[in-house]
Every structure is written in C-alpha cells, then in structure tokens.
Design a protein around this motif. Structure first.
Motif, PDB file in Angstrom:
ATOM      1  N   ASN A 147       1.824   6.702  -6.808  1.00 20.07           N
ATOM      2  CA  ASN A 147       0.805   7.688  -7.189  1.00 20.07           C
ATOM      3  C   ASN A 147       1.327   9.106  -7.008  1.00 20.07           C
ATOM      4  O   ASN A 147       1.080   9.990  -7.839  1.00 20.07           O
ATOM      5  CB  ASN A 147      -0.463   7.485  -6.361  1.00 20.07           C
ATOM      6  N   LYS A 148       2.048   9.327  -5.920  1.00 20.32           N
ATOM      7  CA  LYS A 148       2.626  10.649  -5.681  1.00 20.32           C
ATOM      8  C   LYS A 148       3.646  11.001  -6.757  1.00 20.32           C
ATOM      9  O   LYS A 148       3.682  12.135  -7.243  1.00 20.32           O
ATOM     10  CB  LYS A 148       3.308  10.685  -4.303  1.00 20.32           C
ATOM     11  N   GLU A 152       2.327   1.707  -3.441  1.00 17.19           N
ATOM     12  CA  GLU A 152       1.318   2.225  -4.376  1.00 17.19           C
ATOM     13  C   GLU A 152       1.086   3.713  -4.143  1.00 17.19           C
ATOM     14  O   GLU A 152       0.958   4.490  -5.098  1.00 17.19           O
ATOM     15  CB  GLU A 152       0.006   1.445  -4.193  1.00 17.19           C
ATOM     16  N   LYS A 153       1.041   4.102  -2.869  1.00 18.74           N
ATOM     17  CA  LYS A 153       0.840   5.514  -2.546  1.00 18.74           C
ATOM     18  C   LYS A 153       2.003   6.363  -3.053  1.00 18.74           C
ATOM     19  O   LYS A 153       1.804   7.440  -3.626  1.00 18.74           O
ATOM     20  CB  LYS A 153       0.678   5.686  -1.033  1.00 18.74           C
ATOM     21  N   ASN A 154       3.227   5.871  -2.865  1.00 17.34           N
ATOM     22  CA  ASN A 154       4.402   6.603  -3.340  1.00 17.34           C
ATOM     23  C   ASN A 154       4.443   6.676  -4.865  1.00 17.34           C
ATOM     24  O   ASN A 154       4.840   7.697  -5.439  1.00 17.34           O
ATOM     25  CB  ASN A 154       5.679   5.943  -2.816  1.00 17.34           C
ATOM     26  N   LEU A 205       0.831  -1.209   0.000  1.00 16.54           N
ATOM     27  CA  LEU A 205       0.000   0.000   0.000  1.00 16.54           C
ATOM     28  C   LEU A 205       0.865   1.259   0.000  1.00 16.54           C
ATOM     29  O   LEU A 205       0.563   2.235  -0.684  1.00 16.54           O
ATOM     30  CB  LEU A 205      -0.934   0.006   1.211  1.00 16.54           C
ATOM     31  N   GLU A 206       1.951   1.217   0.770  1.00 17.93           N
ATOM     32  CA  GLU A 206       2.861   2.356   0.833  1.00 17.93           C
ATOM     33  C   GLU A 206       3.542   2.570  -0.512  1.00 17.93           C
ATOM     34  O   GLU A 206       3.718   3.714  -0.959  1.00 17.93           O
ATOM     35  CB  GLU A 206       3.906   2.119   1.925  1.00 17.93           C
TER      36      GLU A 206
END
Length: 206
Positions: A75-76, A71-73, A68-69
């Motif tokens: 996306n950023k 994927e979040k990074n 999840l981390e």
C-alpha cells in the motif's frame, strides 16, 4: 517459523518417542521388570504435543504478521507511485504551458518581476509540483522503494526547476538569435526541454 522447521521438529519428536519406548521397555537400570512406564511416557508425549501446538500457533501468527506487513508495504509503495506520477504529470502540464510562447508572453511574463532575484510567479512554477515531497521522503525512508526511484525524482526536480528558470529568463530567445551565443542558448533550451519531456514520459509509462 518455516514449515520445514516444524517438520523437522515432528520428526525429531517421533524419534525421541521411539527411543524412549525402546529404552523404557529394555530398561537397563531395571532388569527385573519389562513393563512400559506409561506415566512417564504420557508426560513425555504431552510435553511434545504442547511444544508442537505452540510451534504451529507461532508459525501461523508469524505468517499472518508477515502477510499484513507485506500488504502494508504494498500500500505504501502504491501510494508512493501515485504521488510521483501526480508530480510528473504536473511538471508535464507546466511544461506544455511554458512551451506555448503566445500564452507565456500574454499571461505569465507580464506578471514576472525581473528586478527580483526570487520572483513569486517563477518560484510558484518551480515548487508547486513538488508540494508533496515530504510524504515522498517519508515513504521512501520506510524502505519500501529502491534508491533509483528517489534518484529519478530528484533528477526530474533539478532538470525541471532549471528549465523553468531558463525559459522565463530567456522567454524571447527564439526571436533574438542574432548571435552565436543566442543560438547556442536556444539550442540548449530545446535540448533541456526535450530531455526533460522524454524522461517524464518514460516515468509516467512505468
């Protein structure tokens, strides 16, 4: 927790069970009986199973959290690239407008107040492409990008704003190259323009 760590734990647990069985069967503290102490063995096995289940659960949760981390990074980082390319395209578009001498003289220069040190038209051309800079700084501060990305951004901003000032201030330099100084200034403007445009093209290709 890595799979290798769990496998090590399983191996150690098996060794412990084997050692316990051997010691319990050949009980050095009790030579009278050689019966297996099943109650103690069950407690040991249950304890190992509980710890093993905990480790498996912990490993799965860690893996999911990591994914999840990531994927979040990602996306950023994608958002950062989108914002940067939008800025670079805006810079390119403005350069195309300013490099059209006819358009520049007809629609921009007449609106410029050369008596002011900070003219509104010039300032707008300089800052409008970079209006999302605060979001770029926030995304970069989160640690998702390397230093060269933000260094390239500030280099483009510096070159672009310098060229805007020079181009508007000396908008008629191509018609007044009657001295060596004017000729040098004209060449310098063209060099700055070409350098900036090449950098923008390269960054937009990435």
């Amino acid at each position: 927790m890595e799979k290798s760590s769990i496998l090590k734990y399983v191996l150690v647990s098996c060794i412990i069970i084997v050692i316990y069985l051997v010691i319990d069967f050949f009980n050095v503290f009790n030579f009278i009986t050689k019966e297996l102490n099943l109650d103690s063995f069950a407690i040991l096995v249950n304890a190992i199973v509980v710890v093993f289940v905990f480790l498996i659960t912990y490993s799965l949760v860690n893996k999911k959290t990591f994914e999840l981390e990531q994927e979040k990074n990602n996306n950023k980082l994608n958002l950062l690239n989108i914002l940067l390319k939008e800025i670079y395209r805006d810079c390119e578009d403005n350069l195309d407008i300013l490099n059209n001498d006819e358009f520049l003289k007809l629609y921009i220069i007449p609106k410029v107040d050369f008596n002011k040190s900070s003219d509104k038209i010039t300032e707008n051309l300089k800052v409008l492409p970079f209006q999302n800079e605060k979001y770029i700084i926030e995304l970069f501060s989160s640690g998702i990008a390397t230093n060269n990305i933000i260094n390239e951004y500030f280099e483009i901003k510096k070159l672009y704003q310098k060229y805007i000032n020079m181009k508007i201030t000396f908008f008629d330099i191509n018609e007044n190259r009657d001295t060596n100084e004017h000729e040098e200034l004209y060449n310098l403007l063209n060099t700055d323009r070409d350098n900036l445009q090449n950098k923008l093209k390269n960054l937009l290709k990435q």
